[in-house]
Write a protein that holds these residues in place. Structure first.
Motif, PDB file in Angstrom:
ATOM      1  N   ARG A 179     -55.372  26.934  37.123  1.00 27.85           N
ATOM      2  CA  ARG A 179     -55.952  25.590  37.005  1.00 27.85           C
ATOM      3  C   ARG A 179     -55.115  24.265  37.244  1.00 27.85           C
ATOM      4  O   ARG A 179     -55.557  23.401  36.825  1.00 27.85           O
ATOM      5  N   LYS A 180     -54.395  24.440  38.265  1.00 18.96           N
ATOM      6  CA  LYS A 180     -53.696  23.446  38.571  1.00 18.96           C
ATOM      7  C   LYS A 180     -54.214  22.739  39.975  1.00 18.96           C
ATOM      8  O   LYS A 180     -54.654  23.563  40.888  1.00 18.96           O
ATOM      9  N   LEU A 181     -54.204  21.664  40.059  1.00 21.28           N
ATOM     10  CA  LEU A 181     -55.030  20.881  41.174  1.00 21.28           C
ATOM     11  C   LEU A 181     -54.273  21.185  42.426  1.00 21.28           C
ATOM     12  O   LEU A 181     -52.785  20.815  42.569  1.00 21.28           O
ATOM     13  N   VAL A 182     -54.637  21.845  43.458  1.00 25.66           N
ATOM     14  CA  VAL A 182     -54.053  21.976  44.780  1.00 25.66           C
ATOM     15  C   VAL A 182     -54.677  21.477  46.014  1.00 25.66           C
ATOM     16  O   VAL A 182     -54.059  21.184  46.927  1.00 25.66           O
ATOM     17  N   TYR A 183     -55.630  20.800  45.516  1.00 24.97           N
ATOM     18  CA  TYR A 183     -56.380  19.910  46.988  1.00 24.97           C
ATOM     19  C   TYR A 183     -57.339  19.021  46.342  1.00 24.97           C
ATOM     20  O   TYR A 183     -58.307  19.525  45.155  1.00 24.97           O
ATOM     21  N   THR A 184     -57.454  17.854  46.525  1.00 22.29           N
ATOM     22  CA  THR A 184     -58.710  16.924  46.502  1.00 22.29           C
ATOM     23  C   THR A 184     -59.009  15.904  47.518  1.00 22.29           C
ATOM     24  O   THR A 184     -57.911  15.764  48.265  1.00 22.29           O
ATOM     25  N   GLY A 185     -60.157  15.480  47.663  1.00 24.26           N
ATOM     26  CA  GLY A 185     -60.516  14.771  48.636  1.00 24.26           C
ATOM     27  C   GLY A 185     -61.936  15.088  49.136  1.00 24.26           C
ATOM     28  O   GLY A 185     -62.896  15.511  48.526  1.00 24.26           O
ATOM     29  N   ARG A 186     -62.197  15.184  50.577  1.00 27.28           N
ATOM     30  CA  ARG A 186     -63.481  15.308  51.320  1.00 27.28           C
ATOM     31  C   ARG A 186     -63.488  16.926  51.414  1.00 27.28           C
ATOM     32  O   ARG A 186     -62.497  17.803  51.542  1.00 27.28           O
ATOM     33  N   ALA A 187     -64.705  17.362  51.624  1.00 31.01           N
ATOM     34  CA  ALA A 187     -64.767  18.692  52.171  1.00 31.01           C
ATOM     35  C   ALA A 187     -64.616  18.791  53.915  1.00 31.01           C
ATOM     36  O   ALA A 187     -63.945  19.302  54.483  1.00 31.01           O
ATOM     37  N   ILE A 188     -65.643  17.737  54.400  1.00 29.50           N
ATOM     38  CA  ILE A 188     -65.507  17.510  55.984  1.00 29.50           C
ATOM     39  C   ILE A 188     -65.405  16.108  56.374  1.00 29.50           C
ATOM     40  O   ILE A 188     -65.519  15.115  55.632  1.00 29.50           O
ATOM     41  N   ASP A 189     -65.184  15.947  57.742  1.00 31.31           N
ATOM     42  CA  ASP A 189     -65.119  14.491  57.966  1.00 31.31           C
ATOM     43  C   ASP A 189     -66.194  13.916  58.640  1.00 31.31           C
ATOM     44  O   ASP A 189     -66.107  12.562  58.585  1.00 31.31           O
ATOM     45  N   THR A 190     -67.448  14.572  58.462  1.00 31.37           N
ATOM     46  CA  THR A 190     -68.446  13.832  58.654  1.00 31.37           C
ATOM     47  C   THR A 190     -69.647  14.194  57.633  1.00 31.37           C
ATOM     48  O   THR A 190     -70.794  14.874  58.046  1.00 31.37           O
ATOM     49  N   PRO A 191     -69.409  13.892  56.274  1.00 34.10           N
ATOM     50  CA  PRO A 191     -70.429  14.367  55.321  1.00 34.10           C
ATOM     51  C   PRO A 191     -71.828  13.900  55.521  1.00 34.10           C
ATOM     52  O   PRO A 191     -72.838  14.418  55.008  1.00 34.10           O
ATOM     53  N   ARG A 192     -72.008  12.784  56.113  1.00 38.41           N
ATOM     54  CA  ARG A 192     -73.369  12.178  56.405  1.00 38.41           C
ATOM     55  C   ARG A 192     -74.163  12.882  57.330  1.00 38.41           C
ATOM     56  O   ARG A 192     -75.403  12.962  57.234  1.00 38.41           O
ATOM     57  N   ASN A 193     -73.445  13.665  58.260  1.00 35.85           N
ATOM     58  CA  ASN A 193     -74.233  14.559  59.063  1.00 35.85           C
ATOM     59  C   ASN A 193     -73.280  15.696  59.218  1.00 35.85           C
ATOM     60  O   ASN A 193     -72.307  15.806  60.156  1.00 35.85           O
ATOM     61  N   GLY A 194     -73.463  16.737  58.320  1.00 36.86           N
ATOM     62  CA  GLY A 194     -72.623  17.952  58.375  1.00 36.86           C
ATOM     63  C   GLY A 194     -72.489  18.699  59.561  1.00 36.86           C
ATOM     64  O   GLY A 194     -71.687  19.370  59.872  1.00 36.86           O
ATOM     65  N   ALA A 195     -73.563  18.615  60.590  1.00 35.53           N
ATOM     66  CA  ALA A 195     -73.731  19.259  61.806  1.00 35.53           C
ATOM     67  C   ALA A 195     -72.605  18.960  62.703  1.00 35.53           C
ATOM     68  O   ALA A 195     -72.317  19.514  63.664  1.00 35.53           O
ATOM     69  N   GLN A 196     -72.077  17.670  62.649  1.00 32.46           N
ATOM     70  CA  GLN A 196     -71.206  16.979  63.524  1.00 32.46           C
ATOM     71  C   GLN A 196     -69.730  17.202  62.928  1.00 32.46           C
ATOM     72  O   GLN A 196     -68.791  16.734  63.652  1.00 32.46           O
ATOM     73  N   ALA A 197     -69.596  17.874  61.658  1.00 33.14           N
ATOM     74  CA  ALA A 197     -68.135  17.890  61.328  1.00 33.14           C
ATOM     75  C   ALA A 197     -67.075  18.843  62.438  1.00 33.14           C
ATOM     76  O   ALA A 197     -67.463  19.681  62.996  1.00 33.14           O
ATOM     77  N   THR A 198     -65.841  18.553  62.737  1.00 32.70           N
ATOM     78  CA  THR A 198     -65.086  18.874  63.194  1.00 32.70           C
ATOM     79  C   THR A 198     -63.972  19.366  62.585  1.00 32.70           C
ATOM     80  O   THR A 198     -62.961  20.182  62.723  1.00 32.70           O
ATOM     81  N   ILE A 199     -63.631  18.743  61.175  1.00 35.74           N
ATOM     82  CA  ILE A 199     -62.655  19.335  60.411  1.00 35.74           C
ATOM     83  C   ILE A 199     -63.099  19.805  59.009  1.00 35.74           C
ATOM     84  O   ILE A 199     -63.930  18.908  58.456  1.00 35.74           O
ATOM     85  N   ASN A 200     -62.868  20.859  58.399  1.00 40.39           N
ATOM     86  CA  ASN A 200     -63.533  21.336  57.100  1.00 40.39           C
ATOM     87  C   ASN A 200     -62.133  21.509  56.391  1.00 40.39           C
ATOM     88  O   ASN A 200     -61.512  22.780  56.277  1.00 40.39           O
TER      89      ASN A 200
END
Length: 193
Positions: free
Chosen positions: A127-148
């Motif tokens: 339970r140590k934090l190993v990642y924080t931030g976004r899930a994808i690069d285009t959260p307003r339009n998930g279908a356009q995501a190029t990075i997850n």
């Protein structure tokens, strides 16, 4: 101390009611290899636009012991749609594969330093934090995501590798703090990278 939980920090505990009628704390996820905690809500277009990508990630990694907990900390005084009753209705409609908990006091949002909706925190077995931030690069339009970034982080952890990109900036609406104007951010809140 920065506003947002620094990498390597242990997950702060909590006790929150969820839409399934139960209360949850860290102990309820003790069997999970990895715990993803994310700050979310009912109304934000960045949440709504990326929920199906988050669903796909949760379903993809569930069998590998990854648990997901969504926390709504938004003040209902800012957006009435973020009430607990609306959370229950949203889960009933969408059947998301995660626990959806309510942080009415906003104490958990402060403990984690949640900046936006959505904002993801990934914790390893200890339970140590190993990642924080976004899930994808285009959260307003998930279908356009190029990075997850969330998928990439989970792949790294489960393969026993250090997370290649452990820190990204969350993209979304700011957390709606009680008795503050809708776009207010705490003074010590800042970009993560």
């Amino acid at each position: 101390m920065p506003f947002t939980l620094p990498l390597g920090t242990e997950a702060p505990d909590f006790s929150l009611p969820a839409t399934d009628g139960k209360r949850y704390s860290l102990a309820d996820f003790a069997e999970s290899e990895v715990l993803v905690i994310f700050f979310t809500c009912n109304h934000c277009p960045y949440v709504i636009g990326s929920d199906e990508v988050t669903r796909a990630t949760a379903n993809r990694f569930k069998a590998q012991g990854v648990a997901f907990l969504g926390i709504n900390s938004n003040s209902i005084n800012t957006y009435a749609e973020d009430s607990f009753d609306h959370m229950v209705a949203r889960m009933k409609e969408h059947h998301f594969p995660w626990v959806y908990a309510h942080d009415q006091s906003q104490e958990v949002a402060v403990a984690y330093g949640a900046l936006r909706t959505p904002h993801f925190y990934v914790f390893d077995r200890a339970r140590k934090l190993v990642y924080t931030g976004r899930a994808i690069d285009t959260p307003r339009n998930g279908a356009q995501a190029t990075i997850n970034d969330l998928d990439n982080a989970l792949e790294d952890i489960l393969a026993g590798r250090p997370v290649q990109t452990p820190l990204t900036n969350p993209i979304g609406c700011n957390v709606k703090w009680d008795r503050k104007e809708a776009h207010w951010m705490p003074a010590d809140a800042c970009d993560l990278v």
